[in-house]
Design a protein around this motif. Structure first.
Motif, PDB file in Angstrom:
ATOM      1  N   LEU A 156      -6.163  -8.633   4.560  1.00  0.00           N
ATOM      2  CA  LEU A 156      -6.983  -8.800   3.359  1.00  0.00           C
ATOM      3  C   LEU A 156      -7.384  -7.432   2.833  1.00  0.00           C
ATOM      4  O   LEU A 156      -8.137  -6.711   3.471  1.00  0.00           O
ATOM      5  N   LEU A 157      -6.863  -7.087   1.676  1.00  0.00           N
ATOM      6  CA  LEU A 157      -7.181  -5.798   1.059  1.00  0.00           C
ATOM      7  C   LEU A 157      -8.270  -6.000   0.009  1.00  0.00           C
ATOM      8  O   LEU A 157      -8.140  -6.834  -0.882  1.00  0.00           O
ATOM      9  N   VAL A 158      -9.349  -5.223   0.127  1.00  0.00           N
ATOM     10  CA  VAL A 158     -10.422  -5.256  -0.857  1.00  0.00           C
ATOM     11  C   VAL A 158     -10.214  -4.096  -1.829  1.00  0.00           C
ATOM     12  O   VAL A 158     -10.229  -2.935  -1.427  1.00  0.00           O
TER      13      VAL A 158
ATOM     14  N   GLU B   5      -5.703   3.163  -7.263  1.00  0.00           N
ATOM     15  CA  GLU B   5      -5.861   1.860  -6.616  1.00  0.00           C
ATOM     16  C   GLU B   5      -4.508   1.177  -6.416  1.00  0.00           C
ATOM     17  O   GLU B   5      -4.293   0.500  -5.410  1.00  0.00           O
ATOM     18  N   LEU B   6      -3.593   1.349  -7.370  1.00  0.00           N
ATOM     19  CA  LEU B   6      -2.255   0.757  -7.215  1.00  0.00           C
ATOM     20  C   LEU B   6      -1.504   1.382  -6.047  1.00  0.00           C
ATOM     21  O   LEU B   6      -0.673   0.732  -5.417  1.00  0.00           O
ATOM     22  N   SER B   7      -1.801   2.632  -5.741  1.00  0.00           N
ATOM     23  CA  SER B   7      -1.183   3.274  -4.582  1.00  0.00           C
ATOM     24  C   SER B   7      -1.605   2.549  -3.305  1.00  0.00           C
ATOM     25  O   SER B   7      -0.770   2.284  -2.425  1.00  0.00           O
ATOM     26  N   ARG B   8      -2.890   2.209  -3.193  1.00  0.00           N
ATOM     27  CA  ARG B   8      -3.389   1.466  -2.028  1.00  0.00           C
ATOM     28  C   ARG B   8      -2.753   0.080  -1.957  1.00  0.00           C
ATOM     29  O   ARG B   8      -2.377  -0.391  -0.878  1.00  0.00           O
ATOM     30  N   VAL B   9      -2.652  -0.569  -3.101  1.00  0.00           N
ATOM     31  CA  VAL B   9      -2.099  -1.925  -3.125  1.00  0.00           C
ATOM     32  C   VAL B   9      -0.631  -1.917  -2.703  1.00  0.00           C
ATOM     33  O   VAL B   9      -0.186  -2.768  -1.926  1.00  0.00           O
TER      34      VAL B   9
ATOM     35  N   LEU C  32       5.317  -2.043  -0.355  1.00  0.00           N
ATOM     36  CA  LEU C  32       6.223  -1.770  -1.467  1.00  0.00           C
ATOM     37  C   LEU C  32       6.494  -0.272  -1.598  1.00  0.00           C
ATOM     38  O   LEU C  32       5.679   0.557  -1.196  1.00  0.00           O
ATOM     39  N   ARG C  33       7.632   0.036  -2.176  1.00  0.00           N
ATOM     40  CA  ARG C  33       7.911   1.427  -2.528  1.00  0.00           C
ATOM     41  C   ARG C  33       6.901   1.872  -3.592  1.00  0.00           C
ATOM     42  O   ARG C  33       6.543   1.098  -4.473  1.00  0.00           O
ATOM     43  N   LYS C  34       6.469   3.113  -3.510  1.00  0.00           N
ATOM     44  CA  LYS C  34       5.456   3.588  -4.468  1.00  0.00           C
ATOM     45  C   LYS C  34       6.126   3.993  -5.781  1.00  0.00           C
ATOM     46  O   LYS C  34       6.342   5.183  -6.061  1.00  0.00           O
ATOM     47  N   LEU C  35       6.412   2.991  -6.584  1.00  0.00           N
ATOM     48  CA  LEU C  35       7.088   3.219  -7.858  1.00  0.00           C
ATOM     49  C   LEU C  35       6.134   3.184  -9.045  1.00  0.00           C
ATOM     50  O   LEU C  35       6.480   3.643 -10.131  1.00  0.00           O
ATOM     51  N   ILE C  36       4.951   2.623  -8.847  1.00  0.00           N
ATOM     52  CA  ILE C  36       3.946   2.600  -9.916  1.00  0.00           C
ATOM     53  C   ILE C  36       3.032   3.802  -9.711  1.00  0.00           C
ATOM     54  O   ILE C  36       2.307   3.892  -8.715  1.00  0.00           O
TER      55      ILE C  36
END
Length: 355
Positions: free
Chosen positions: A256-258, A271-275, A281-285
């Motif tokens: 569970l990621l907050v 925040e998208l890096s954490r998600v 996932l590959r860090k493409l965003i």
């Protein structure tokens, strides 16, 4: 009696040869049972097993009755987003490579926390397909069955991750067990904002959707007094600790990621890096995918490719202006939420600084 008891009683058998054979049989059964449990234990559990709450500590300032009440927040009459199962990522692939799958990750809440923005941001990733709208399967449509639910999901390849978001999942005490029964390996994402900011945003949403709405002070406080109206849905949703108790009984925090919804607005790439890390996932965003819109006051998305230069912004309902609330009312709400916030920090191991 158990295997050990059986072995201890082998002396009643008529011969040592028979005792030795039975000893070997019992030993083999022990090893077989252990191997099956070790290898397939998670799959053999058809229904979730409730575990003791993890990380819940007492706080003398918190009303135990309010924290542990089981009645769920009522969303009756709320307008829901229509589900669109066409994500578009796999439209160029042959049908034999695509099929509908249960979501491996679910955005469970909270309302007005940025769930729609996160889902749209994740759609930029080629390894993610997301159901449009809000399925609300586990809280409103559970009786329709899992096949109905799966058919709402967009088609995907075996290398893509399917996600969905339904913000009211977080506040429904029945949902954690139901998701766990579908798959205890499901990854959950919870977005939270400053509880007071979220309440005011919720009220702004109500103002836009309904007519003849009472004032914020009338809804948030009992009889125009300093007593916070904890019966109002808007107030109850922001009691994050109350709802979190239900989830940590079924899912460990590693699943569970907050996400800090306030930071998602200010620094979406961070925040998208954490998600992306959490989802594997590959860090493409990255920062290249976000453009700040000075007129709207928040970030819009753009694909990093050279031939895609027009930014995509969230709907007109996003980033709406909040009503003006008197500072003393805001302070009263902050005082009300403070003990709940502190308990929530302990539960998730993260201090959001709302106090």
């Amino acid at each position: 009696m158990g295997y050990c008891g059986i072995i201890n009683n082998l002396r009643v058998l008529p011969s040592s040869r028979a005792r030795w054979k039975l000893f070997l049989i019992c030993t083999m059964l022990c090893f077989c049972g252990y191997f099956i449990y070790y290898k397939f234990g998670d799959r053999l559990t058809a229904f979730p097993v409730r575990r003791a709450s993890q990380g819940v500590t007492s706080d003398n300032h918190i009303s135990r009755g309010l924290l542990h009440e089981k009645n769920d927040v009522d969303y009756a009459g709320e307008e829901l987003e229509e589900v669109d199962s066409d994500d578009g990522h796999g439209e160029d692939l042959p049908d034999e490579q695509l099929r509908r799958r249960f979501p491996q990750a679910i955005i469970i809440g909270v309302k007005k926390g940025g769930t729609g923005a996160l889902r749209d941001f994740l759609r930029l990733h080629p390894d993610v397909v997301a159901a449009g709208g809000e399925p609300h399967f586990f809280d409103r449509n559970y009786e329709k069955g899992l096949d109905w639910y799966r058919n709402l999901m967009p088609k995907s390849t075996e290398n893509q991750m399917t996600i969905e978001k339904s913000p009211s999942y977080f506040i429904n005490s029945r949902v954690p067990a139901r998701i766990h029964a579908m798959s205890n390996l499901t990854k959950l994402i919870l977005l939270v904002r400053d509880p007071v900011t979220r309440v005011i945003s919720d009220y702004a949403h109500v103002l836009e959707k309904r007519v003849n709405v009472s004032s914020f002070e009338t809804m948030a406080f009992k009889n125009m007094s300093a007593v916070v109206n904890s019966e109002w849905t808007g107030i109850r949703i922001s009691l994050y600790a109350k709802h979190m108790v239900n989830w940590i009984q079924y899912f460990p925090l590693k699943r569970l990621l907050v996400v800090n919804g306030d930071r998602l607005i200010r620094e979406p790439a961070a925040e998208l890096s954490r998600v992306q890390d959490f989802l594997g996932l590959r860090k493409l965003i990255t920062k290249k995918n976000f453009v700040f819109d000075t007129e709207k006051g928040f970030y819009c998305t753009t694909k990093a490719e050279e031939d895609y230069k027009i930014p995509h912004c969230l709907g007109k309902g996003k980033g709406r202006a909040h009503p003006v609330v008197r500072p003393e009312l805001i302070q009263q709400l902050k005082k009300f939420y403070k003990p709940f916030n502190r308990m929530f920090y302990k539960m998730v191991g993260q201090d959001f600084g709302w106090d």
